[in-house]
Design a protein around this motif. Sequence first.
Motif, PDB file in Angstrom:
ATOM      1  N   SER A 153      69.219  61.168  67.817  1.00  0.00           N
ATOM      2  CA  SER A 153      70.269  60.513  67.056  1.00  0.00           C
ATOM      3  C   SER A 153      70.388  61.150  65.675  1.00  0.00           C
ATOM      4  O   SER A 153      69.454  61.787  65.179  1.00  0.00           O
ATOM      5  CB  SER A 153      69.959  59.023  66.896  1.00  0.00           C
ATOM      6  N   LYS A 154      71.546  60.960  65.059  1.00  0.00           N
ATOM      7  CA  LYS A 154      71.767  61.512  63.728  1.00  0.00           C
ATOM      8  C   LYS A 154      70.926  60.752  62.707  1.00  0.00           C
ATOM      9  O   LYS A 154      70.854  59.530  62.719  1.00  0.00           O
ATOM     10  CB  LYS A 154      73.247  61.407  63.358  1.00  0.00           C
ATOM     11  N   TYR A 155      70.270  61.502  61.815  1.00  0.00           N
ATOM     12  CA  TYR A 155      69.496  60.860  60.760  1.00  0.00           C
ATOM     13  C   TYR A 155      69.628  61.658  59.470  1.00  0.00           C
ATOM     14  O   TYR A 155      69.880  62.867  59.490  1.00  0.00           O
ATOM     15  CB  TYR A 155      68.023  60.721  61.162  1.00  0.00           C
ATOM     16  N   GLN A 156      69.475  60.973  58.346  1.00  0.00           N
ATOM     17  CA  GLN A 156      69.642  61.619  57.043  1.00  0.00           C
ATOM     18  C   GLN A 156      68.750  60.934  56.021  1.00  0.00           C
ATOM     19  O   GLN A 156      68.654  59.707  55.968  1.00  0.00           O
ATOM     20  CB  GLN A 156      71.107  61.538  56.598  1.00  0.00           C
TER      21      GLN A 156
ATOM     22  N   ASP B 144      71.578  56.735  62.670  1.00  0.00           N
ATOM     23  CA  ASP B 144      72.741  56.199  63.380  1.00  0.00           C
ATOM     24  C   ASP B 144      72.519  56.414  64.874  1.00  0.00           C
ATOM     25  O   ASP B 144      72.759  57.504  65.405  1.00  0.00           O
ATOM     26  CB  ASP B 144      74.015  56.908  62.920  1.00  0.00           C
TER      27      ASP B 144
ATOM     28  N   ASP C  43      74.022  55.581  67.447  1.00  0.00           N
ATOM     29  CA  ASP C  43      75.184  55.820  68.298  1.00  0.00           C
ATOM     30  C   ASP C  43      75.855  57.163  68.000  1.00  0.00           C
ATOM     31  O   ASP C  43      76.923  57.461  68.548  1.00  0.00           O
ATOM     32  CB  ASP C  43      76.204  54.691  68.151  1.00  0.00           C
ATOM     33  N   VAL C  44      75.225  57.981  67.152  1.00  0.00           N
ATOM     34  CA  VAL C  44      75.782  59.287  66.800  1.00  0.00           C
ATOM     35  C   VAL C  44      74.755  60.366  67.158  1.00  0.00           C
ATOM     36  O   VAL C  44      73.610  60.298  66.717  1.00  0.00           O
ATOM     37  CB  VAL C  44      76.110  59.374  65.295  1.00  0.00           C
ATOM     38  N   PRO C  45      75.131  61.361  67.966  1.00  0.00           N
ATOM     39  CA  PRO C  45      74.172  62.404  68.339  1.00  0.00           C
ATOM     40  C   PRO C  45      73.823  63.310  67.163  1.00  0.00           C
ATOM     41  O   PRO C  45      74.646  63.520  66.268  1.00  0.00           O
ATOM     42  CB  PRO C  45      74.907  63.187  69.437  1.00  0.00           C
TER      43      PRO C  45
ATOM     44  N   ASP D 115      73.301  66.593  65.013  1.00  0.00           N
ATOM     45  CA  ASP D 115      74.085  67.832  64.973  1.00  0.00           C
ATOM     46  C   ASP D 115      73.364  68.987  65.646  1.00  0.00           C
ATOM     47  O   ASP D 115      74.007  69.894  66.188  1.00  0.00           O
ATOM     48  CB  ASP D 115      74.384  68.216  63.516  1.00  0.00           C
TER      49      ASP D 115
ATOM     50  N   ALA E 190      74.379  68.419  69.323  1.00  0.00           N
ATOM     51  CA  ALA E 190      75.774  68.064  69.612  1.00  0.00           C
ATOM     52  C   ALA E 190      76.707  69.243  69.366  1.00  0.00           C
ATOM     53  O   ALA E 190      77.693  69.432  70.092  1.00  0.00           O
ATOM     54  CB  ALA E 190      76.194  66.871  68.764  1.00  0.00           C
ATOM     55  N   GLU E 191      76.406  70.070  68.369  1.00  0.00           N
ATOM     56  CA  GLU E 191      77.289  71.176  68.012  1.00  0.00           C
ATOM     57  C   GLU E 191      77.194  72.354  68.972  1.00  0.00           C
ATOM     58  O   GLU E 191      78.053  73.234  68.962  1.00  0.00           O
ATOM     59  CB  GLU E 191      76.974  71.637  66.589  1.00  0.00           C
TER      60      GLU E 191
END
Length: 221
Positions: free
Chosen positions: A172-175, A196, A198-200, A202, A205-206
Amino acid sequence: MSPKLPSHLFPYLILLTLASIYLFSSLISLHTPSSSTSQSLSISNCNFFKGKWVFDPNHTPLYDDACPFHRNTWNYIRNQRENLSLINSWKWVPRGCHLPRIDPFQFLGVMRNNNVGFVGDSLNENFLVSFLCILRVADEGARKWKKKGAWRGAYFPKFNVTVAYHRAVLLSKYQWQPKQPEAGIQDGSEGIHRVDVDVPADEWAEIAGFYDVMLFNTGHW
């Protein structure tokens, strides 16, 4: 910071990844014309996750220390790791069925003209290094491949197959979000990771559109 894994557990994690290689290659073999009907039925009815580790002194690596995909510090064959013969002599045997050893010629033949991507943490990288060395048995012309942001990979020209690894600590996306500066704390060393779910991420995903097959494995969800 993630807790550090005790060093005595490393060999068992490596064995677990090898079991994953067997599972993946056996599932691939179900779709090959050369597989017999009885063998296919046997594998399709097999529970790969129930079984036991069996010591077999004849079970040795398919590759040697000349494999170019190892990091020097990871090349336990060349570095003559202690108890190497004991570590290499274990194999995973599912309960009540036969799991054939991976066939690098068959795997690359089935994957011909395709790209295979592995996504995960450092354990997945260990897995991939061994996997690339096994596949090189079928194509000694294999060369290193590190495009598309891959941390590690190989291209097998004989079969036009690319196999690569992309590091993703989380799927999942993390920051990182540092705390607002306070008196005496100005270096941003304190804060939280926003995730997040629910967000893959990067990192994979890219590049997902480049691969025909993707495999995910990470110890950090």
